[in-house]
Enzyme design. Structure first.
Site, PDB file in Angstrom:
ATOM      1  N   PHE A 146       0.866  -1.189   0.000  1.00  9.58           N
ATOM      2  CA  PHE A 146       0.000   0.000   0.000  1.00  9.58           C
ATOM      3  C   PHE A 146       0.893   1.226   0.000  1.00  9.58           C
ATOM      4  CE2 PHE A 146      -2.239   3.630   1.623  1.00  9.58           C
ATOM      5  CZ  PHE A 146      -3.403   3.584   0.886  1.00  9.58           C
ATOM      6  N   ASP A 233       9.344   3.197   1.952  1.00  9.39           N
ATOM      7  CA  ASP A 233       8.112   3.931   2.264  1.00  9.39           C
ATOM      8  C   ASP A 233       7.843   3.758   3.755  1.00  9.39           C
ATOM      9  OD1 ASP A 233       5.596   4.916   2.715  1.00  9.39           O
ATOM     10  OD2 ASP A 233       4.658   3.968   0.972  1.00  9.39           O
ATOM     11  N   LYS A 274       2.325  11.183   7.236  1.00  5.62           N
ATOM     12  CA  LYS A 274       1.560  10.909   8.463  1.00  5.62           C
ATOM     13  C   LYS A 274       2.129  11.605   9.717  1.00  5.62           C
ATOM     14  CE  LYS A 274      -1.097   7.093   6.743  1.00  5.62           C
ATOM     15  NZ  LYS A 274      -0.756   6.038   5.809  1.00  5.62           N
TER      16      LYS A 274
END
Ligand SMILES: *Cc1c(COP(=O)(O)O)cnc(C)c1O
Length: 426
Positions: A146, A233, A274
């Protein structure tokens, strides 16, 4: 008082349902306040937040240091665009590159934008530095990844729901199984056109899949051997979530990404988002050293909001909180307790079969099919019992509280979770 404050939760849900696109399926809880590890709904019910906005709120809701930085900057200067300099961006760039140990940062806003940016830098590097022939660059990705929602990113997703009828897709990606170092070597060695390997050090959305201990370090070594960029990531795993500053830091909890221990794998390109803002503001970043980042020249990439002064001061405050409050150490300590306690319960449970994770990024697997609604029903019951969590994939529930949680609070939460699960025992 605004009209919204007088509405009951059912009315609020109904207006979203009528006027908002149906691209999410939220739990029917309407929140209007957050502080630290807690959130409150519009009727005043208090909950432990065990999602932390998908690990964006690592520093806890409305952290005063982050809010203060944001408010004072918002009253001074919010946006100049990159057409001009502002007095905060350079200070932040120096701070964040020093914090994570890279020469340069490219500031963006969302995680998906940062992933897109990393892919563009990687391709450009392949053509201009590695000598890959025009339009031939390939980037290796993992199954069940993802990385966000843009058209290019879903081009290499294997979530059919996220892809269906959004084609045509972007070419140039090779998908291999996750946590399979032989598959990686085979793919890397298969062609001189391999530009990069994009990987999540732990697959969060897929259901918190933790790879073998040495997978990431070995992957990095293979990338180095074949002159391929190792792109991490860490949008979800980064910034203390997994018990170290970055998940690629392995077993080190110091506040700096560094090469102190052998499980550390320095990414060639690091992607953050985030918790880079503590959930206060959309802030993402791509970090790399000069020989990679310098392939980007004026006009070749950008963002109107990327690097704005509010984002810059918010990110600095958010990262300072991580070091000042020892959040990596706390995540590591509490994560261990969480898995130990849940494992004790699972021994005798017929409803939960497994707990896995690292630091405070954990998940339990529910003894039912992926298509069942058991995990959803458990989350509904957890909410009733004062704790908010969300299924990731059918039968998996992710547990990721803010990292500012105390041990007493965690034990309280473990009681709520096991008590709730017991209600589903058959
Ligand atoms: C959430 C996430 C993204 C996308 O971030 P957005 O801010 O939602 O665009 C990318 N990669 C990973 C690993 C994520 O968890």
């Amino acid at each position: 008082m605004s009209i919204l404050e007088k509405m009951n939760p059912a009315d609020i849900i109904a207006i979203e349902d009528q006027h908002g696109a149906h691209n999410y399926h939220p739990l029917p809880v309407v929140l209007n306040k957050g502080e630290g590890v807690f959130v409150w709904d519009v009727e005043g019910k208090k909950y432990y937040d065990f999602l932390s906005a998908y690990s964006a709120v690592n520093q806890g809701h409305c952290h005063p240091k982050i809010v203060d930085a944001m408010v004072s900057q918002a009253q001074t200067l919010t946006l100049t665009s990159r057409a001009f300099y502002n007095d905060k961006l350079g200070v932040y760039e120096k701070f964040v590159t020093n914090y994570f140990g890279f020469d340069k940062v490219l500031p963006m806003n969302t995680g998906a934008e940062a992933v897109e940016t990393a892919l563009k830098i990687c391709r450009k590097w392949a053509y201009e530095k590695k000598g890959v022939a025009e339009k031939q660059a390939q980037i290796i990705v993992c199954a069940n990844n993802f990385h966000g929602r843009t058209t290019t990113i879903i081009s290499f997703s294997n979530d059919e729901n996220a892809r269906k009828n959004f084609g045509p897709f972007t070419d140039g990606f090779i998908k291999i199984p996750y946590d399979d170092i032989e598959a990686l070597e085979k793919a890397i060695a298969s062609s001189p056109n391999i530009a990069g390997f994009l990987v999540e050090p732990i697959q969060g959305e897929a259901g918190v899949y933790v790879p073998s201990e040495d997978y990431i370090a070995k992957a990095k070594d293979l990338c180095t051997k074949y002159n391929v960029l190792f792109i991490a990531d860490e949008v979800q795993t980064g910034i203390a979530r997994t018990g170290s500053l970055l998940a690629v830091c392995g077993n080190c909890t110091c506040e700096k990404a560094c090469e102190k221990q052998n499980t550390f794998a320095q990414p060639d390109i690091l992607i953050l988002g985030k918790a880079l803002s503590g959930g206060a503001y959309p802030v993402s970043a791509v970090l790399a050293n000069n020989e990679i980042m310098n392939v980007i020249k004026p006009g070749q990439h950008g963002s109107t909001f990327g690097g704005n002064p509010v984002a810059a001061v918010v990110a600095m405050a958010a990262l300072e909180v991580v070091s000042e409050e020892n959040l990596a150490q706390n995540a590591r300590k509490l994560g261990k307790i969480f898995r130990e306690e849940l494992n004790k319960y699972i021994q005798t449970s017929s409803i939960a079969t497994l707990v896995r994770g690292k630091g405070l990024l954990n998940a339990i697997v529910i003894n039912d099919t992926e298509e069942s609604d058991t995990a959803w029903n458990i989350c509904m019951k957890l909410a009733e019992n004062g704790l908010l969590a969300k299924p990731t994939h059918g039968n998996i529930i992710r547990f990721a509280p803010p990292l500012v949680m105390s041990e007493a609070q965690l034990l309280d939460c473990i009681t709520i979770i096991t008590k709730t699960l017991k209600e589903f025992e058959i």
